[in-house]
Design an enzyme around this catalytic site. Structure first.
Site, PDB file in Angstrom:
ATOM      1  N   SER A 241       0.944  -1.174   0.044  1.00  0.00           N
ATOM      2  CA  SER A 241       0.010   0.095   0.089  1.00  0.00           C
ATOM      3  C   SER A 241       0.769   1.296  -0.049  1.00  0.00           C
ATOM      4  CB  SER A 241      -0.976   0.059   1.173  1.00  0.00           C
ATOM      5  OG  SER A 241       0.034   0.221   2.416  1.00  0.00           O
ATOM      6  N   LYS A 242       0.111   2.375  -0.104  1.00  0.00           N
ATOM      7  CA  LYS A 242       0.860   3.620  -0.121  1.00  0.00           C
ATOM      8  C   LYS A 242       2.023   3.797   0.924  1.00  0.00           C
ATOM      9  CE  LYS A 242       1.664   7.102  -2.664  1.00  0.00           C
ATOM     10  NZ  LYS A 242       2.175   7.052  -3.928  1.00  0.00           N
ATOM     11  N   ARG A 243       1.533   3.192   2.111  1.00  0.00           N
ATOM     12  CA  ARG A 243       2.514   3.293   3.234  1.00  0.00           C
ATOM     13  C   ARG A 243       3.751   2.880   2.760  1.00  0.00           C
ATOM     14  NH1 ARG A 243       1.913  -0.795   6.691  1.00  0.00           N
ATOM     15  NH2 ARG A 243       0.318  -1.611   5.393  1.00  0.00           N
ATOM     16  N   HIS A 244       3.947   1.732   1.942  1.00  0.00           N
ATOM     17  CA  HIS A 244       5.185   1.212   1.822  1.00  0.00           C
ATOM     18  C   HIS A 244       6.110   1.961   0.776  1.00  0.00           C
ATOM     19  CE1 HIS A 244       2.692  -2.454   2.977  1.00  0.00           C
ATOM     20  NE2 HIS A 244       3.869  -2.487   3.898  1.00  0.00           N
ATOM     21  N   GLY A 245       5.413   3.104   0.141  1.00  0.00           N
ATOM     22  CA  GLY A 245       6.236   3.948  -0.659  1.00  0.00           C
ATOM     23  C   GLY A 245       5.488   4.128  -1.890  1.00  0.00           C
TER      24      GLY A 245
END
Ligand code: GLU
Length: 466
Positions: A241-245
Site C-alpha cells: 500500500s501507499k504506506r510502503h512507498g
C-alpha cells in the site's frame, strides 16, 4: 485452440499503472515473447464512471517505459458491448440462459426467507425453467443456467486444482435489464475472440475464474490455461500500500530507476529461476515459465531493486543509457541537458556506469563533466582544497601541461609529482577531485582528466590554485 501462445494484459483504466499491474503485464509479456507468441492489450473500460482516458494514457505510458510492447491494436472492452450481448442472446436461444423477471424486492424477499429457514441465500430464480409462454411483458435480465450439482475445477498452473462446488454458484446475470453486458461475460467473450490461450493475472480473480468457466462451457469454447499469481506484499508482509512507498510503476522512472533493472526486479517478484537474481531480458524471455511462479505473496524490497538496477546500468549500452537518462529528467520534471552537457555526458559515460544504482547517483558522478567554470566546491571539497598548500596545485600545472593526454602518462606524471613532493598520491587525489569536480566523491582523477581534456583540466587546476 491454435498452437501459438496468446496472452493479454487487461487493466481497468481507473488509475496509474500499479506496480502489481506492471508485474502482471510483464509476466504475460515474457511468457508470450519467450514462445514466439502474441501479447495483447485490452482496456477494461466497461465501468464508465470509474474509467478515464487519463488513466488509459498513464497505463500506456507506464508500459512504454517498461518496454512492454503489445501486438496489434489496443482493444476497448466497452466497444465490444454489442458482441457481448450477442453471446448472451445466443445462450438464451440455446436454452443455456433464460430471461429472469424477478424484481430486486423479490430477490431480497427470497434471501430473507432462505436466511430464516437456514438455507443457502443464493438466489434461485423461479424463471429458470418457466415456459416462455408465461413470460410477462416486463423488464428482464438474462441469467446463465449454472450447473447445480457436481463441481467446477479450475486447473490453475500456480494454485493447483481449485475445486468449487456447483451448488455454491448462482445463475449469474449475463445481461442487465438495460441490455448492457456484465463484466464477467465481457472478459470471457473478449478472451475467446482474441484467441487468448493463457490468462496470467492476480489471484484476486481466482473466484471469477469459476464463474467465467460456466460461460466457456455453455458456449463450448476452449478454456484458457489459468495462472493466478499471488499479490505483492510490502517488506512487512502486509498487502502493498501507499504506506510502503511508491505504488505507481512510473514513479520509479521519476526516481531514476532504469527500466531494465525494474523489469529484472519485477520478474523476480514472485517468480524464480534457480538462484538467478540478475539476468537480462533475453534470459528472462528464455527462462520464464509458469512453474517458477511461487504460491505465496512476494515481498517488495527496495534494496534488491537498487542492487539490480546498478548491475543493469553497468552493462547498459552508453547511447541507450544516455537516452534513458534524458527521459528520466523529463519524467522527474528536472531541467533537460543542454546540447553541450549531453555531449559531455556521453563522453563521460564509460566512467560513470559502475556503481551507480540510479540515474540521480549516476548524474552525481557526472557532476564534474556537466558543470562549467568557475567551479563551486561543496563543503567537503572546500576542506580538501584547504588541506594542501595552494602552491602544490600551482606547481603541478607544468607537470601535466606537456603530458600526452593518455591514462598511462597521466598516471606516471602524477605519481612522479607526488613522490617528488614527498606525499602519497592519495593525499593529492582529494584536492584534485575538489579542483576538477568541486566534489569529494567523483570518478577517478585520471578519468576526469581524460574526459575534461587538457585545456579544461589545466584551467580548473589553475582556478583552484588561485
Ligand atoms: N481488469 C482486471 C483488473 O484490472 C483484470 C481482469 C483479468 O485479467 O481478467 O484487475
Amino acid at each position: 485452440m491454435s498452437d501459438q501462445v496468446v496472452t493479454r494484459f487487461a487493466p481497468s483504466p481507473t488509475g496509474f499503472l500499479h506496480i502489481g499491474g506492471a508485474r502482471t503485464a510483464l509476466f504475460n509479456w515474457l511468457y508470450a515473447r519467450g514462445r514466439g507468441g502474441k501479447f495483447l492489450l485490452r482496456i477494461e473500460d466497461t465501468d464508465r464512471e470509474r474509467s478515464t482516458p487519463e488513466a488509459t494514457a498513464a497505463i500506456l505510458q507506464g508500459m512504454e517505459w517498461l518496454g512492454l510492447d503489445h501486438d496489434g491494436d489496443m482493444i476497448s472492452q466497452f466497444e465490444g458491448a454489442a458482441r457481448h450481448a450477442e453471446v448472451a442472446h445466443h445462450l438464451l436461444a440455446e436454452g443455456k440462459a433464460y430471461k429472469c423477471f424477478s424484481s430486486q424486492d423479490e430477490i431480497s424477499d427470497f434471501r430473507e426467507q432462505a436466511r430464516a429457514e437456514g438455507k443457502s441465500t443464493l438466489f434461485r430464480s423461479p424463471w429458470r425453467d418457466a415456459d416462455p409462454a408465461t413470460h410477462p411483458d416486463a423488464p428482464f435480465v438474462i441469467r446463465i443456467k449454472a450447473p447445480q450439482d457436481g463441481s467446477t475445477v479450475i486447473r490453475d498452473q500456480v494454485q493447483g486444482d481449485v475445486t468449487i462446488r456447483n451448488d455454491q454458484l448462482d445463475d449469474m446475470i449475463l445481461l442487465r435489464s438495460d441490455g448492457t453486458p456484465v463484466y464477467m461475460l465481457a472478459v470471457v467473450v473478449d478472451d475467446h475472440d482474441m484467441g487468448v490461450t493463457h490468462v496470467i493475472r492476480g489471484d484476486d480473480h481466482l473466484n471469477n475464474a469459476a464463474r467465467q468457466m460456466m460461460i466457456y462451457e455453455a458456449m463450448g469454447w476452449d478454456v484458457p490455461v489459468w495462472a493466478h499469481i499471488p499479490l505483492i506484499h510490502g517488506p512487512d508482509g502486509k498487502k502493498l500500500s501507499k504506506r510502503h512507498g511508491a505504488l505507481g510503476a512510473q514513479e520509479y522512472q521519476a526516481m531514476g530507476y532504469p527500466a531494465a533493472g525494474m523489469r529484472n526486479y519485477l520478474a523476480r517478484l514472485g517468480w524464480s529461476h534457480g538462484d538467478d537474481e540478475f539476468f537480462t531480458d533475453a534470459q528472462a524471455k528464455e527462462w520464464f515459465d509458469l512453474d517458477g511462479i511461487g504460491k505465496s505473496p512476494a515481498r517488495f524490497d527496495l534494496k534488491k531493486l537498487e542492487n539490480l538496477c546498478g548491475q543493469h546500468i553497468a552493462i547498459s549500452d552508453d547511447a541507450a543509457l544516455q537516452q534513458e537518462i534524458e527521459a528520466y529528467l523529463k519524467a522527474a520534471v528536472l531541467p533537460p541537458l543542454t546540447a553541450t552537457q549531453s555531449g559531455d555526458l556521453e563522453r563521460a559515460m564509460y566512467c560513470l556506469k559502475d556503481r551507480a544504482r540510479t540515474f540521480p547517483e549516476l548524474l552525481e558522478k557526472a557532476h564534474f563533466a556537466l558543470i562549467s567554470r568557475p567551479i563551486e566546491p561543496d563543503e567537503k571539497a572546500a576542506k580538501a582544497l584547504q588541506s594542501v598548500s595552494d602552491g602544490i596545485l600551482k606547481e603541478l600545472t607544468p607537470h601535466v601541461q606537456n603530458v600526452s593526454w593518455s591514462r598511462n602518462e597521466l598516471e606516471e606524471a602524477l605519481n612522479a609529482f607526488a613522490e617528488a613532493q614527498g606525499i602519497k598520491f592519495g593525499k593529492l587525489a582529494g584536492p584534485l577531485r575538489a579542483a576538477l569536480a568541486g566534489r569529494a566523491v567523483t570518478p577517478s582523477v585520471f578519468d576526469m582528466m581524460l574526459v575534461l581534456g587538457r585545456d579544461e583540466t589545466l584551467a580548473r587546476l589553475s582556478d583552484a590554485a588561485n
